[in-house]
Design a protein around this motif. Structure first.
Motif, PDB file in Angstrom:
ATOM      1  N   UNK A  65       2.406  -6.970  -7.718  1.00 23.47           N
ATOM      2  CA  UNK A  65       3.375  -5.920  -7.969  1.00 23.47           C
ATOM      3  C   UNK A  65       4.059  -6.027  -9.303  1.00 23.47           C
ATOM      4  N   UNK A  66       4.989  -5.055  -9.529  1.00 25.35           N
ATOM      5  CA  UNK A  66       5.621  -4.973 -10.836  1.00 25.35           C
ATOM      6  C   UNK A  66       7.116  -4.802 -10.772  1.00 25.35           C
ATOM      7  N   UNK A  67       7.719  -4.914  -9.612  1.00 29.04           N
ATOM      8  CA  UNK A  67       9.165  -4.715  -9.493  1.00 29.04           C
ATOM      9  C   UNK A  67       9.853  -6.072  -9.433  1.00 29.04           C
TER      10      UNK A  67
ATOM     11  N   UNK B 107      10.022  -1.073  -5.873  1.00 34.80           N
ATOM     12  CA  UNK B 107       9.023  -0.162  -6.427  1.00 34.80           C
ATOM     13  C   UNK B 107       7.982   0.152  -5.363  1.00 34.80           C
ATOM     14  N   UNK B 108       7.412   1.336  -5.447  1.00 39.08           N
ATOM     15  CA  UNK B 108       6.368   1.722  -4.499  1.00 39.08           C
ATOM     16  C   UNK B 108       5.444   2.736  -5.145  1.00 39.08           C
ATOM     17  N   UNK B 109       4.235   2.792  -4.634  1.00 42.88           N
ATOM     18  CA  UNK B 109       3.314   3.863  -4.993  1.00 42.88           C
ATOM     19  C   UNK B 109       3.450   4.966  -3.952  1.00 42.88           C
ATOM     20  N   UNK B 110       3.097   6.176  -4.343  1.00 42.66           N
ATOM     21  CA  UNK B 110       3.242   7.316  -3.431  1.00 42.66           C
ATOM     22  C   UNK B 110       1.995   8.182  -3.532  1.00 42.66           C
ATOM     23  N   UNK B 111       1.424   8.499  -2.379  1.00 42.73           N
ATOM     24  CA  UNK B 111       0.224   9.336  -2.336  1.00 42.73           C
ATOM     25  C   UNK B 111       0.405  10.425  -1.293  1.00 42.73           C
TER      26      UNK B 111
ATOM     27  N   UNK C 295       3.657   4.265  -9.476  1.00 40.12           N
ATOM     28  CA  UNK C 295       4.900   3.503  -9.442  1.00 40.12           C
ATOM     29  C   UNK C 295       6.079   4.458  -9.359  1.00 40.12           C
ATOM     30  N   UNK C 296       6.883   4.292  -8.334  1.00 43.24           N
ATOM     31  CA  UNK C 296       8.129   5.054  -8.184  1.00 43.24           C
ATOM     32  C   UNK C 296       9.251   4.032  -8.147  1.00 43.24           C
TER      33      UNK C 296
END
Length: 401
Positions: A186-188, A272-276, A287-288
């Protein structure tokens, strides 16, 4: 052709009252007497007023709409103040006012008002829509119709005054608890820094007793014959991949509300999260994390419709965005065995998978659903039934399990 018909319709009322005036005059001339002339003089002022109303420039009427509700949420009340203005005091008997709305609001509301105008220059009233549905709606303008006392002369004008209304999903404040906290993903950046990200060296320092051998910078040692240790960024992952099911369902609005609430909770807790979102208009955000990215998701969820025509398991198999997902949160109103099998084929790096199945309050799980949930658990997938009144405790329930 239509314009000619409208003109003939306008002349129809005027021709009728003119004919009535002529008949009353002819009757008074041949009959004579007080009664016949009284009827004639009674018709004269009505004819004069109708004639002046026929010439009255209704197109100069102005309509102003002031929105009172700054931010509208699904099922709430929208309120606006309507002001109709004109620049003279010509007496008007009745005014019919209609607010023209887009097709997204027509099934739920048709706002009309009948008022006595008189000699006032301005009329003001409040325009309200109760239980306004989620989505992007348009107030297209106003239709104003005036008439004389008996409705012989009618004039109508349409005033264009577009205003877009965004009705956001209902947002529930919830306690956010990371579903999975894992090293080196991850990146957060977490506020609790406990581990080293060994994939990202930020510099070198002098060797200290206790440093791992794998941290030694051997190239520096070869040049200087002095042991140096790599410095790493302290990082803790809180990766999450949110997938929303847009299959048509009676509980789709609740699915949207839960998705919006979860995305807000993630961003507000500095994760952070991804959204689909898969459907007629696909949206994927890898990335949100910022407020701006959150607003983009909320804007999408404001307009989104249940327009997934293919089975979600088929669409998932063809979408490459899930290939790198490690912690998946799936929000749906109906879980299927086909989806369980397809997600494990698509997301090869998946380590944690949680499903929120939205249910109506007091709805009991069927035997088939209980059997399906057991099958999901055997494949490493956690399934949680959740109702609207328990949205705030969604992450707490996951943590307890």
């Amino acid at each position: 052709m239509m314009q000619w018909l409208k003109r003939l319709k306008k002349l129809k009322g005027f021709t009728g009252i003119l004919f009535l005036l002529i008949v009353a005059f002819v009757y008074a001339m041949f009959q004579g007497g007080f009664v016949s002339w009284f009827l004639f003089y009674l018709v004269v002022p009505l004819f004069i007023y109708s004639f002046l109303l026929f010439l009255y420039p209704l197109s100069k009427v102005e309509v102003e709409r002031t929105i009172e509700t700054r931010k509208v949420y699904s099922g709430g009340k929208f309120s606006a103040i309507v002001r109709v203005k004109r620049n003279n005091r010509f007496p008007l008997m009745y005014i019919k006012y209609k607010e023209n709305v887009s097709s997204t609001l027509e099934p739920t509301t048709s706002w009309k008002r009948l008022a006595f105008w008189g000699m006032k220059k301005e009329l003001t009233w409040t325009f309200e829509i109760e239980h306004i549905p989620r989505g992007e709606h348009v107030l297209e303008g106003s239709t104003i119709q005036v008439s004389d006392l008996f409705g012989w002369i009618q004039k109508e004008t349409v005033i264009s005054n577009q205003k877009i209304i965004l009705v956001f999903p209902n947002l529930t404040e919830m306690v956010y608890i990371p579903i999975e906290t894992r090293y080196d993903q991850g990146a957060a950046v977490s506020r609790i820094q406990t581990m080293k990200d060994t994939s990202m060296a930020t510099g070198v320092r002098s060797y200290q007793p206790g440093d791992r051998v794998s941290w030694i910078h051997w190239k520096s040692f070869a040049r200087t014959q002095t042991l140096k240790t790599k410095e790493f960024e302290d990082r803790q992952s809180q990766d999450l991949f949110v997938l929303i099911d847009r299959t048509p369902s009676n509980l789709f609005e609740e699915v949207v509300d839960l998705s919006a609430s979860i995305m807000q909770a993630v961003v507000r807790h500095q994760a952070s999260s991804a959204f689909l979102s898969l459907g007629e208009n696909r949206l994927f955000l890898p990335s949100v994390q910022t407020e701006e990215q959150l607003q983009r998701v909320l804007y999408h969820l404001t307009k989104v419709q249940a327009d997934l025509t293919k089975p979600v398991e088929q669409v998932v198999l063809l979408d490459g965005a899930l290939a790198q997902a490690t912690s998946l949160l799936y929000i749906t109103s109906r879980l299927t065995q086909e989806w369980i099998d397809s997600i494990q084929k698509t997301a090869g790096n998946l380590r944690v998978c949680t499903c929120f199945v939205v249910k109506q309050k007091n709805e009991k799980s069927l035997k088939e659903e209980i059997s399906l949930y057991r099958y999901a658990r055997s494949r490493g997938i956690q399934v949680h039934n959740i109702t609207k009144d328990r949205f705030a405790q969604a992450f707490l329930e996951v943590k307890r399990s």
